[in-house]
Design a protein around this motif. Structure first.
Motif, mmCIF file in Angstrom:
data_model
loop_
_atom_site.group_PDB
_atom_site.id
_atom_site.type_symbol
_atom_site.label_atom_id
_atom_site.label_comp_id
_atom_site.label_asym_id
_atom_site.label_seq_id
_atom_site.Cartn_x
_atom_site.Cartn_y
_atom_site.Cartn_z
ATOM 1 N N ILE A 11 0.836 -1.208 0.000
ATOM 2 C CA ILE A 11 0.000 0.000 0.000
ATOM 3 C C ILE A 11 0.871 1.259 0.000
ATOM 4 O O ILE A 11 0.645 2.193 -0.769
ATOM 5 C CB ILE A 11 -0.949 -0.007 1.206
ATOM 6 C CG1 ILE A 11 -2.020 -1.090 1.024
ATOM 7 C CG2 ILE A 11 -1.605 1.360 1.389
ATOM 8 C CD1 ILE A 11 -2.904 -1.288 2.236
ATOM 9 N N VAL A 12 1.885 1.288 0.883
ATOM 10 C CA VAL A 12 2.742 2.476 0.965
ATOM 11 C C VAL A 12 3.517 2.670 -0.332
ATOM 12 O O VAL A 12 3.648 3.800 -0.829
ATOM 13 C CB VAL A 12 3.691 2.372 2.167
ATOM 14 C CG1 VAL A 12 4.648 3.558 2.196
ATOM 15 C CG2 VAL A 12 2.899 2.324 3.470
ATOM 16 N N VAL A 13 4.030 1.593 -0.922
ATOM 17 C CA VAL A 13 4.732 1.697 -2.204
ATOM 18 C C VAL A 13 3.795 2.249 -3.275
ATOM 19 O O VAL A 13 4.173 3.127 -4.069
ATOM 20 C CB VAL A 13 5.303 0.332 -2.620
ATOM 21 C CG1 VAL A 13 5.793 0.378 -4.068
ATOM 22 C CG2 VAL A 13 6.450 -0.077 -1.700
ATOM 23 N N ALA A 14 2.556 1.759 -3.300
ATOM 24 C CA ALA A 14 1.587 2.231 -4.293
ATOM 25 C C ALA A 14 1.271 3.708 -4.094
ATOM 26 O O ALA A 14 1.172 4.476 -5.072
ATOM 27 C CB ALA A 14 0.307 1.398 -4.216
ATOM 28 N N VAL A 15 1.115 4.138 -2.832
ATOM 29 C CA VAL A 15 0.815 5.544 -2.558
ATOM 30 C C VAL A 15 1.985 6.438 -2.983
ATOM 31 O O VAL A 15 1.786 7.487 -3.614
ATOM 32 C CB VAL A 15 0.489 5.738 -1.067
ATOM 33 C CG1 VAL A 15 0.432 7.216 -0.705
ATOM 34 C CG2 VAL A 15 -0.837 5.066 -0.723
ATOM 35 N N LEU A 16 3.219 6.035 -2.639
ATOM 36 C CA LEU A 16 4.379 6.829 -3.031
ATOM 37 C C LEU A 16 4.529 6.886 -4.548
ATOM 38 O O LEU A 16 4.849 7.941 -5.116
ATOM 39 C CB LEU A 16 5.648 6.248 -2.407
ATOM 40 C CG LEU A 16 5.749 6.286 -0.874
ATOM 41 C CD1 LEU A 16 7.083 5.701 -0.417
ATOM 42 C CD2 LEU A 16 5.588 7.708 -0.357
ATOM 43 N N THR A 17 4.279 5.776 -5.218
ATOM 44 C CA THR A 17 4.371 5.758 -6.677
ATOM 45 C C THR A 17 3.315 6.655 -7.306
ATOM 46 O O THR A 17 3.596 7.421 -8.241
ATOM 47 C CB THR A 17 4.215 4.318 -7.198
ATOM 48 O OG1 THR A 17 5.225 3.481 -6.604
ATOM 49 C CG2 THR A 17 4.353 4.266 -8.711
ATOM 50 N N ALA A 18 2.084 6.580 -6.784
ATOM 51 C CA ALA A 18 1.017 7.438 -7.300
ATOM 52 C C ALA A 18 1.345 8.908 -7.068
ATOM 53 O O ALA A 18 1.097 9.761 -7.934
ATOM 54 C CB ALA A 18 -0.312 7.075 -6.632
ATOM 55 N N GLY A 19 1.907 9.213 -5.894
ATOM 56 C CA GLY A 19 2.310 10.587 -5.623
ATOM 57 C C GLY A 19 3.378 11.067 -6.587
ATOM 58 O O GLY A 19 3.349 12.214 -7.054
ATOM 59 N N ALA A 75 10.114 4.971 -3.285
ATOM 60 C CA ALA A 75 9.155 3.874 -3.428
ATOM 61 C C ALA A 75 9.858 2.583 -3.831
ATOM 62 O O ALA A 75 9.558 1.503 -3.309
ATOM 63 C CB ALA A 75 8.083 4.247 -4.461
ATOM 64 N N VAL A 76 10.817 2.699 -4.761
ATOM 65 C CA VAL A 76 11.571 1.519 -5.196
ATOM 66 C C VAL A 76 12.409 0.964 -4.044
ATOM 67 O O VAL A 76 12.451 -0.251 -3.801
ATOM 68 C CB VAL A 76 12.460 1.860 -6.404
ATOM 69 C CG1 VAL A 76 13.407 0.703 -6.726
ATOM 70 C CG2 VAL A 76 11.596 2.182 -7.612
ATOM 71 N N THR A 85 13.666 -3.164 -0.359
ATOM 72 C CA THR A 85 14.183 -3.463 0.972
ATOM 73 C C THR A 85 13.158 -4.189 1.828
ATOM 74 O O THR A 85 13.421 -5.281 2.351
ATOM 75 C CB THR A 85 14.618 -2.168 1.683
ATOM 76 O OG1 THR A 85 15.560 -1.483 0.852
ATOM 77 C CG2 THR A 85 15.272 -2.492 3.014
ATOM 78 N N ALA A 86 11.972 -3.593 1.989
ATOM 79 C CA ALA A 86 10.953 -4.223 2.822
ATOM 80 C C ALA A 86 10.451 -5.519 2.191
ATOM 81 O O ALA A 86 10.216 -6.509 2.885
ATOM 82 C CB ALA A 86 9.794 -3.257 3.053
ATOM 83 N N ILE A 138 10.804 4.906 6.047
ATOM 84 C CA ILE A 138 10.573 5.480 4.720
ATOM 85 C C ILE A 138 9.146 5.993 4.610
ATOM 86 O O ILE A 138 8.896 7.041 3.994
ATOM 87 C CB ILE A 138 10.880 4.443 3.627
ATOM 88 C CG1 ILE A 138 12.365 4.050 3.681
ATOM 89 C CG2 ILE A 138 10.536 5.008 2.245
ATOM 90 C CD1 ILE A 138 12.776 3.058 2.629
ATOM 91 N N GLY A 139 8.196 5.272 5.226
ATOM 92 C CA GLY A 139 6.808 5.721 5.182
ATOM 93 C C GLY A 139 6.582 7.035 5.894
ATOM 94 O O GLY A 139 5.615 7.751 5.601
ATOM 95 N N ALA A 140 7.456 7.389 6.834
ATOM 96 C CA ALA A 140 7.343 8.685 7.514
ATOM 97 C C ALA A 140 8.148 9.762 6.810
ATOM 98 O O ALA A 140 7.684 10.892 6.644
ATOM 99 C CB ALA A 140 7.804 8.546 8.965
ATOM 100 N N VAL A 141 9.362 9.425 6.392
ATOM 101 C CA VAL A 141 10.265 10.424 5.819
ATOM 102 C C VAL A 141 9.795 10.895 4.445
ATOM 103 O O VAL A 141 9.804 12.101 4.156
ATOM 104 C CB VAL A 141 11.694 9.859 5.734
ATOM 105 C CG1 VAL A 141 12.593 10.793 4.924
ATOM 106 C CG2 VAL A 141 12.269 9.656 7.123
ATOM 107 N N ALA A 142 9.365 9.972 3.581
ATOM 108 C CA ALA A 142 9.022 10.349 2.203
ATOM 109 C C ALA A 142 7.882 11.363 2.130
ATOM 110 O O ALA A 142 8.035 12.408 1.482
ATOM 111 C CB ALA A 142 8.692 9.094 1.385
#
Length: 228
Positions: free
Chosen positions: A14-22, A62-63, A68-69, A99-103
């Motif tokens: 979910i977080v990867v998808a949100v960062l990619t969409a952003g 996101a990558v 990593t995760a 990463i979910g907080a920093v990005a």
């Protein structure tokens, strides 16, 4: 443990998808003017870029998160015993939290300061200090329980050659980061800036140095250490 692992995998996706969409949204719909891409410790931008650079930065994070995760989750699934599986899942959770907080925070700061070179400034350094405190607190709470892995922890030449050095250096780093993070969170609303941010960053650098020295010290006296 299977359910917990599945939840971590879903959260990572979910977080990867949100960062990619952003990243995609910023690349096509973001501000067209100059964007501050780096700030000094006083909150003033010292390098400017454009929305494509910001999109690339967010996509890169996101990558990194996905590799990593996702990799830690893969190794956790293949772990031969429950203890190592739990440790790798903690490392996966730690990567996700950091990463979910920093990005999103870094992206929001860049976008909020996108008023041109004359005015692009972070108006309050209390928020970056609080973020550092949160990330340090979360990292410290988990770091001491993370086993040797390819991505997370005090990965020095000595800690990788001695399990005792790994455990002790990561526990030391975890304790120091936890208390430094807690202190930063408490002090962020009232600390004079940029002094508070300098102290928070300096404290983390000293904690990292102490953990590196500890890994060498323990490796040197460990009878079970591996030679170089």
């Amino acid at each position: 443990m299977t359910r917990r692992f599945a939840l971590l995998d879903i959260a990572t996706a979910i977080v990867v998808a949100v960062l990619t969409a952003g990243a995609v949204w910023i690349a096509f719909k973001g501000p067209t003017g100059p964007l501050p891409m780096h700030f000094d410790l006083s909150g003033h931008p010292d390098r400017w870029g454009d929305r494509r650079e910001l999109a690339l930065m967010l996509g890169f994070l996101a990558v990194v998160l996905g590799v990593t995760a996702g990799g830690l989750g893969y190794y956790a699934r293949a772990a031969p015993n429950p203890t190592r599986r739990r440790g790798l899942q903690l490392a996966q959770l730690l990567t996700l939290l950091v990463i979910g907080a920093v990005a999103p925070f870094a992206t929001s700061q860049i976008l909020s300061a996108a008023d041109g070179p004359a005015t692009g400034i972070i108006t309050s350094l209390s928020w970056p200090m609080a973020l550092i405190g949160f990330v340090s607190l979360a990292t410290g709470a988990l770091l001491g329980r993370v086993p040797p892995n390819v991505a997370v922890g005090v990965r020095t030449p000595w800690s990788l050659k001695s399990r005792l050095a790994w455990d002790r250096s990561n526990r030391l780093a975890g304790r120091l980061m936890f208390w430094l993070g807690l202190a930063s969170l408490i002090a962020a609303p009232v600390a004079p800036q940029p002094l508070g941010l300098w102290i928070a960053v300096g404290g983390l650098l000293l904690a990292a140095l102490a953990a590196v020295v500890e890994s060498w010290r323990v490796w040197r006296t460990d009878p079970d250490r591996q030679p170089f």
